[in-house]
Write an enzyme that holds these catalytic residues in place. Structure first.
Site, PDB file in Angstrom:
ATOM      1  N   HIS A  47       3.589  -4.372   9.339  1.00 15.42           N
ATOM      2  CA  HIS A  47       3.492  -4.241  10.786  1.00 15.42           C
ATOM      3  C   HIS A  47       2.133  -4.671  11.342  1.00 15.42           C
ATOM      4  CE1 HIS A  47       6.932  -1.888   9.635  1.00 15.42           C
ATOM      5  NE2 HIS A  47       6.160  -1.002   9.015  1.00 15.42           N
TER       6      HIS A  47
ATOM      7  N   PRO B 147       0.795  -1.226   0.000  1.00 18.90           N
ATOM      8  CA  PRO B 147       0.000   0.000   0.000  1.00 18.90           C
ATOM      9  C   PRO B 147       0.829   1.279   0.000  1.00 18.90           C
ATOM     10  CG  PRO B 147      -0.120  -1.114   2.130  1.00 18.90           C
ATOM     11  CD  PRO B 147       0.541  -2.062   1.173  1.00 18.90           C
TER      12      PRO B 147
ATOM     13  N   ARG C 113       7.162   0.434  13.750  1.00 17.59           N
ATOM     14  CA  ARG C 113       7.668  -0.090  12.467  1.00 17.59           C
ATOM     15  C   ARG C 113       8.736  -1.148  12.662  1.00 17.59           C
ATOM     16  NH1 ARG C 113       5.553   3.452   8.455  1.00 17.59           N
ATOM     17  NH2 ARG C 113       5.297   5.537   9.304  1.00 17.59           N
TER      18      ARG C 113
ATOM     19  N   LEU D  31      12.378   0.229   1.628  1.00 16.16           N
ATOM     20  CA  LEU D  31      13.195   1.372   1.228  1.00 16.16           C
ATOM     21  C   LEU D  31      13.911   1.962   2.438  1.00 16.16           C
ATOM     22  CD1 LEU D  31      10.337   2.857  -0.903  1.00 16.16           C
ATOM     23  CD2 LEU D  31      12.530   2.152  -1.879  1.00 16.16           C
TER      24      LEU D  31
ATOM     25  N   GLU E 236      11.837 -10.082   2.038  1.00 19.79           N
ATOM     26  CA  GLU E 236      11.151  -8.836   2.434  1.00 19.79           C
ATOM     27  C   GLU E 236      12.099  -7.660   2.177  1.00 19.79           C
ATOM     28  OE1 GLU E 236      10.081  -8.954   6.569  1.00 19.79           O
ATOM     29  OE2 GLU E 236       9.574  -6.820   6.615  1.00 19.79           O
TER      30      GLU E 236
ATOM     31  N   ASP F 274       0.582 -15.388   6.769  1.00 21.26           N
ATOM     32  CA  ASP F 274       0.051 -16.740   6.517  1.00 21.26           C
ATOM     33  C   ASP F 274       0.163 -17.098   5.032  1.00 21.26           C
ATOM     34  OD1 ASP F 274      -0.521 -17.021   9.180  1.00 21.26           O
ATOM     35  OD2 ASP F 274      -2.691 -16.752   8.979  1.00 21.26           O
TER      36      ASP F 274
HETATM   37  O1  CA2 Z   1      10.441   1.581   3.994  1.00 25.24           O
HETATM   38  C1  CA2 Z   1       9.553   0.966   3.392  1.00 25.24           C
HETATM   39  O2  CA2 Z   1       9.732   0.500   2.265  1.00 25.24           O
HETATM   40  C2  CA2 Z   1       8.170   0.805   4.018  1.00 25.24           C
HETATM   41  O3  CA2 Z   1       7.694  -0.488   3.708  1.00 25.24           O
HETATM   42  C3  CA2 Z   1       7.296   1.861   3.394  1.00 25.24           C
HETATM   43  C4  CA2 Z   1       5.898   1.922   4.007  1.00 25.24           C
HETATM   44  C5  CA2 Z   1       5.975   2.009   5.521  1.00 25.24           C
HETATM   45  O4  CA2 Z   1       4.667   1.943   6.073  1.00 25.24           O
HETATM   46  C6  CA2 Z   1       6.817   0.903   6.114  1.00 25.24           C
HETATM   47  O5  CA2 Z   1       6.892   1.075   7.506  1.00 25.24           O
HETATM   48  C7  CA2 Z   1       8.211   0.928   5.538  1.00 25.24           C
HETATM   49  C8  CA2 Z   1       5.147   3.143   3.489  1.00 25.24           C
HETATM   50  C9  CA2 Z   1       5.044   3.226   2.015  1.00 25.24           C
HETATM   51  C10 CA2 Z   1       4.423   4.542   1.673  1.00 25.24           C
HETATM   52  O6  CA2 Z   1       5.190   5.139   0.670  1.00 25.24           O
HETATM   53  C11 CA2 Z   1       4.960   6.447   0.387  1.00 25.24           C
HETATM   54  C12 CA2 Z   1       5.739   6.992  -0.595  1.00 25.24           C
HETATM   55  C13 CA2 Z   1       5.579   8.308  -0.938  1.00 25.24           C
HETATM   56  C14 CA2 Z   1       4.620   9.082  -0.296  1.00 25.24           C
HETATM   57  C15 CA2 Z   1       3.833   8.525   0.681  1.00 25.24           C
HETATM   58  C16 CA2 Z   1       3.990   7.212   1.013  1.00 25.24           C
END
Ligand code: CA2
Length: 157
Positions: free
Chosen positions: A92, A22, A123, A113, A110, A99
């Protein structure tokens, strides 16, 4: 492009499914200080380039919906030899994604970024990590490239 694709089962080239969870469709539009300035298309282009250098195929899927992500993981069975997944915020929260990874048994890496262990407390826990082959985080878009290399290495073993 490499001439010979790495061939895995029954003469078919190895295929890796790359799943973005998402809000990753918003990449490059907001919060560049955390997630960088590349768009999701830019990131996928980099992944495709590496895949072609490694002689493997990649397929991309992005969804903001938990059930669709579960379906994508299940859909990899028998088609893809490994999965690279950035489950986004579902990392999280989602027992369902955990599952699906455990239940399908497709080796899964996994990727994140950001370095989720240096951020907010909530997180730091990943429901996916315990069923993944490994976790790579904190290297921006390179996390996906490292994860792809890890996935290919795993399958070749
Ligand atoms: O660091 C990551 O890749 C995350 O999976 C990114 C998720 C975050 O909830 C995880 O804790 C770590 C969030 C993705 C949202 O990406 C955005 C990018 C640009 C603007 C807003 C959100």
């Amino acid at each position: 492009m490499k001439e010979v694709l790495y061939r895995h089962l029954a003469g078919k080239p190895m295929k890796i499914l790359v799943i973005h969870g998402p809000n990753l469709n918003l990449l490059g539009t907001r919060e560049p200080e955390i997630y960088g300035s590349l768009t999701l298309d830019d990131v996928n282009e980099r992944i495709s380039k590496l895949a072609s250098e490694l002689g493997v195929e990649v397929e991309f899927f992005q969804s903001n919906h938990e059930g669709q992500l579960v379906d994508a993981i299940q859909g990899a069975v028998g088609r893809c030899q490994a999965i690279v997944i950035n489950p986004g915020a579902y990392t999280h929260t989602s027992v369902a994604l955990r599952d699906a990874v455990a239940g399908t048994g497709v080796p899964t890496i996994e990727a994140h970024l950001s370095n989720i262990h240096r951020r907010e407390e909530f997180r730091k826990h990943s429901y996916i990590a315990g069923v993944a082959a490994g976790q790579i985080c904190g290297f921006g878009p390179d996390s996906y490239l490292l994860a792809l290399r890890a996935a290919v290495g795993l399958v070749k073993k």
